[in-house]
Design a protein around this motif. Structure first.
Motif, PDB file in Angstrom:
ATOM      1  N   GLU A  26       0.823  -1.204   0.000  1.00 51.63           N
ATOM      2  CA  GLU A  26       0.000   0.000   0.000  1.00 51.63           C
ATOM      3  C   GLU A  26       0.863   1.263   0.000  1.00 51.63           C
ATOM      4  OE1 GLU A  26      -3.447   2.107   2.739  1.00 51.63           O
ATOM      5  OE2 GLU A  26      -3.025  -0.015   3.014  1.00 51.63           O
ATOM      6  N   THR A  27       1.918   1.250   0.804  1.00 49.79           N
ATOM      7  CA  THR A  27       2.835   2.396   0.831  1.00 49.79           C
ATOM      8  C   THR A  27       3.505   2.572  -0.527  1.00 49.79           C
ATOM      9  OG1 THR A  27       3.220   2.053   3.192  1.00 49.79           O
ATOM     10  CG2 THR A  27       4.846   3.378   1.997  1.00 49.79           C
ATOM     11  N   ARG A  28       3.969   1.476  -1.108  1.00 52.25           N
ATOM     12  CA  ARG A  28       4.630   1.541  -2.418  1.00 52.25           C
ATOM     13  C   ARG A  28       3.671   2.070  -3.483  1.00 52.25           C
ATOM     14  NH1 ARG A  28       5.954  -3.693  -3.545  1.00 52.25           N
ATOM     15  NH2 ARG A  28       4.188  -3.813  -4.925  1.00 52.25           N
ATOM     16  N   ARG A  29       2.401   1.669  -3.413  1.00 51.38           N
ATOM     17  CA  ARG A  29       1.408   2.149  -4.383  1.00 51.38           C
ATOM     18  C   ARG A  29       1.261   3.676  -4.304  1.00 51.38           C
ATOM     19  NH1 ARG A  29      -1.683  -1.707  -3.987  1.00 51.38           N
ATOM     20  NH2 ARG A  29      -2.742  -1.134  -2.047  1.00 51.38           N
ATOM     21  N   VAL A  30       1.285   4.230  -3.090  1.00 48.44           N
ATOM     22  CA  VAL A  30       1.227   5.685  -2.930  1.00 48.44           C
ATOM     23  C   VAL A  30       2.447   6.319  -3.602  1.00 48.44           C
ATOM     24  CG1 VAL A  30       1.378   7.571  -1.245  1.00 48.44           C
ATOM     25  CG2 VAL A  30      -0.217   5.674  -0.870  1.00 48.44           C
ATOM     26  N   LEU A  31       3.624   5.746  -3.392  1.00 48.42           N
ATOM     27  CA  LEU A  31       4.844   6.285  -4.004  1.00 48.42           C
ATOM     28  C   LEU A  31       4.783   6.213  -5.530  1.00 48.42           C
ATOM     29  CD1 LEU A  31       7.466   4.755  -1.568  1.00 48.42           C
ATOM     30  CD2 LEU A  31       6.791   7.163  -1.722  1.00 48.42           C
ATOM     31  N   GLU A  32       4.198   5.155  -6.045  1.00 47.44           N
ATOM     32  CA  GLU A  32       4.127   4.976  -7.496  1.00 47.44           C
ATOM     33  C   GLU A  32       3.120   5.907  -8.163  1.00 47.44           C
ATOM     34  OE1 GLU A  32       5.299   0.223  -7.609  1.00 47.44           O
ATOM     35  OE2 GLU A  32       3.188   0.802  -7.608  1.00 47.44           O
ATOM     36  N   THR A  33       2.048   6.264  -7.445  1.00 48.59           N
ATOM     37  CA  THR A  33       0.966   7.009  -8.086  1.00 48.59           C
ATOM     38  C   THR A  33       0.888   8.487  -7.701  1.00 48.59           C
ATOM     39  OG1 THR A  33      -0.606   6.355  -6.366  1.00 48.59           O
ATOM     40  CG2 THR A  33      -0.442   4.923  -8.316  1.00 48.59           C
ATOM     41  N   ALA A  34       1.625   8.905  -6.698  1.00 44.09           N
ATOM     42  CA  ALA A  34       1.557  10.302  -6.256  1.00 44.09           C
ATOM     43  C   ALA A  34       1.929  11.250  -7.390  1.00 44.09           C
ATOM     44  CB  ALA A  34       2.472  10.524  -5.061  1.00 44.09           C
ATOM     45  N   GLU A  35       1.154  12.310  -7.520  1.00 44.39           N
ATOM     46  CA  GLU A  35       1.437  13.307  -8.548  1.00 44.39           C
ATOM     47  C   GLU A  35       2.429  14.357  -8.085  1.00 44.39           C
ATOM     48  OE1 GLU A  35      -2.200  14.965 -10.017  1.00 44.39           O
ATOM     49  OE2 GLU A  35      -2.905  13.038 -10.750  1.00 44.39           O
ATOM     50  N   LEU A  36       2.504  14.573  -6.785  1.00 42.25           N
ATOM     51  CA  LEU A  36       3.352  15.636  -6.265  1.00 42.25           C
ATOM     52  C   LEU A  36       4.051  15.173  -4.993  1.00 42.25           C
ATOM     53  CD1 LEU A  36       4.074  18.671  -6.704  1.00 42.25           C
ATOM     54  CD2 LEU A  36       2.264  19.191  -5.064  1.00 42.25           C
ATOM     55  N   PHE A  37       5.301  15.528  -4.881  1.00 45.41           N
ATOM     56  CA  PHE A  37       6.094  15.279  -3.681  1.00 45.41           C
ATOM     57  C   PHE A  37       6.651  16.603  -3.202  1.00 45.41           C
ATOM     58  CE2 PHE A  37       6.107  11.258  -5.832  1.00 45.41           C
ATOM     59  CZ  PHE A  37       6.149  10.311  -4.829  1.00 45.41           C
ATOM     60  N   TRP A  38       6.983  16.674  -1.927  1.00 45.86           N
ATOM     61  CA  TRP A  38       7.735  17.789  -1.371  1.00 45.86           C
ATOM     62  C   TRP A  38       9.114  17.251  -1.039  1.00 45.86           C
ATOM     63  CZ3 TRP A  38       6.445  22.873  -0.765  1.00 45.86           C
ATOM     64  CH2 TRP A  38       5.124  23.201  -1.087  1.00 45.86           C
ATOM     65  N   VAL A  39      10.148  17.905  -1.539  1.00 40.98           N
ATOM     66  CA  VAL A  39      11.518  17.503  -1.217  1.00 40.98           C
ATOM     67  C   VAL A  39      12.078  18.512  -0.219  1.00 40.98           C
ATOM     68  CG1 VAL A  39      12.568  18.734  -3.183  1.00 40.98           C
ATOM     69  CG2 VAL A  39      13.768  16.807  -2.126  1.00 40.98           C
ATOM     70  N   THR A  40      12.729  17.979   0.804  1.00 38.66           N
ATOM     71  CA  THR A  40      13.385  18.820   1.801  1.00 38.66           C
ATOM     72  C   THR A  40      14.866  18.517   1.768  1.00 38.66           C
ATOM     73  OG1 THR A  40      11.409  18.773   3.191  1.00 38.66           O
ATOM     74  CG2 THR A  40      13.464  19.490   4.229  1.00 38.66           C
ATOM     75  N   THR A  41      15.659  19.571   1.555  1.00 39.05           N
ATOM     76  CA  THR A  41      17.117  19.474   1.571  1.00 39.05           C
ATOM     77  C   THR A  41      17.639  20.384   2.670  1.00 39.05           C
ATOM     78  OG1 THR A  41      17.268  21.223  -0.108  1.00 39.05           O
ATOM     79  CG2 THR A  41      17.266  18.929  -0.906  1.00 39.05           C
ATOM     80  N   VAL A  42      18.962  20.377   2.857  1.00 36.24           N
ATOM     81  CA  VAL A  42      19.580  21.166   3.926  1.00 36.24           C
ATOM     82  C   VAL A  42      20.504  22.216   3.301  1.00 36.24           C
ATOM     83  CG1 VAL A  42      20.975  21.085   6.024  1.00 36.24           C
ATOM     84  CG2 VAL A  42      19.493  19.146   5.438  1.00 36.24           C
ATOM     85  N   ARG A  43      20.255  23.464   3.629  1.00 34.00           N
ATOM     86  CA  ARG A  43      21.103  24.558   3.128  1.00 34.00           C
ATOM     87  C   ARG A  43      22.477  24.519   3.811  1.00 34.00           C
ATOM     88  NH1 ARG A  43      17.724  28.796   0.881  1.00 34.00           N
ATOM     89  NH2 ARG A  43      15.537  28.400   1.362  1.00 34.00           N
ATOM     90  N   ALA A  44      23.422  25.244   3.265  1.00 33.43           N
ATOM     91  CA  ALA A  44      24.775  25.300   3.834  1.00 33.43           C
ATOM     92  C   ALA A  44      24.771  25.804   5.271  1.00 33.43           C
ATOM     93  CB  ALA A  44      25.674  26.183   2.961  1.00 33.43           C
ATOM     94  N   ASN A  45      23.814  26.663   5.623  1.00 33.20           N
ATOM     95  CA  ASN A  45      23.751  27.201   6.985  1.00 33.20           C
ATOM     96  C   ASN A  45      22.963  26.287   7.934  1.00 33.20           C
ATOM     97  OD1 ASN A  45      21.076  27.633   6.317  1.00 33.20           O
ATOM     98  ND2 ASN A  45      21.197  29.871   6.395  1.00 33.20           N
ATOM     99  N   GLY A  46      22.559  25.101   7.442  1.00 35.92           N
ATOM    100  CA  GLY A  46      21.858  24.132   8.270  1.00 35.92           C
ATOM    101  C   GLY A  46      20.346  24.264   8.261  1.00 35.92           C
ATOM    102  N   ARG A  47      19.824  25.315   7.642  1.00 39.84           N
ATOM    103  CA  ARG A  47      18.368  25.505   7.609  1.00 39.84           C
ATOM    104  C   ARG A  47      17.753  24.630   6.523  1.00 39.84           C
ATOM    105  NH1 ARG A  47      16.196  30.802   9.521  1.00 39.84           N
ATOM    106  NH2 ARG A  47      14.609  30.221   8.018  1.00 39.84           N
ATOM    107  N   PRO A  48      16.534  24.160   6.745  1.00 42.20           N
ATOM    108  CA  PRO A  48      15.887  23.320   5.737  1.00 42.20           C
ATOM    109  C   PRO A  48      15.376  24.136   4.558  1.00 42.20           C
ATOM    110  CG  PRO A  48      14.418  23.673   7.582  1.00 42.20           C
ATOM    111  CD  PRO A  48      15.740  24.308   7.954  1.00 42.20           C
TER     112      PRO A  48
END
Length: 169
Positions: A26-48
């Motif tokens: 069920e979790t994999r199905r959500v990953l396969e069909t989701a139209e939009l994701f939010w990606v979170t990365t880390v800036r050089a100053n440590g802020r997201p």
């Protein structure tokens, strides 16, 4: 890219007493069909830094693309830790999913061609990429780096009958 099945457990501390673990399928199905994701990365100053994007789940990993000068690409050059999340803003129903891992730039031509085909298929031709020089190119004339995240952990948050599931790889 690995294709191993995770160890799936429910955390009773954050789950309704009657909740059961969300099955991996069920979790994999959500990953396969989701139209939009939010990606979170880390800036050089440590802020997201968080931003929406489209991604595809293929061969046991989630993949996304970005321009080389976009903030997420700049951040990933210094820190590969990343979260990708998807779900819905409903309280009573749905499944929210968070993928944890490290983003690794993908430059292998055969892999990029499989990914370009996956984007085209998932989006009914709306996202079409040409592969060359270890990047995606699109008709607007821009290039895009491609990153793959093989998950170390995926969290699934069931709503309604609230359940907190961990899929550990």
């Amino acid at each position: 890219m690995k294709n191993t099945e995770p160890v799936t457990t429910i955390d009773p501390r954050f789950s309704d007493p009657s909740a059961v673990a969300t099955p991996w399928e069920e979790t994999r199905r959500v990953l396969e069909t989701a139209e939009l994701f939010w990606v979170t990365t880390v800036r050089a100053n440590g802020r997201p830094h968080a931003t929406p994007l489209v991604a595809v789940w293929l061969e046991g990993a989630i993949h996304f693309s970005t321009g080389a000068d976009e903030q997420k690409a700049v951040n990933l050059r210094e820190n590969s830790h990343v979260l990708l999340s998807t779900g819905c803003n409903s309280w009573e129903s749905g499944l929210d999913v968070v993928v944890e891992g490290d983003a690794v730039q993908t430059t292998d031509e055969a892999t990029l061609k499989r990914l370009a085909e996956a984007w085209t298929t998932k989006w009914n031709g709306q996202w079409q990429f040409e592969v060359r020089d270890g990047c995606f190119y699109h008709e607007a004339g821009g290039s895009a780096l491609v990153f793959s995240v093989t998950p170390t952990k995926i969290l699934a948050f069931a709503k309604g009958n609230f359940g907190y599931t961990r899929h550990q790889f």
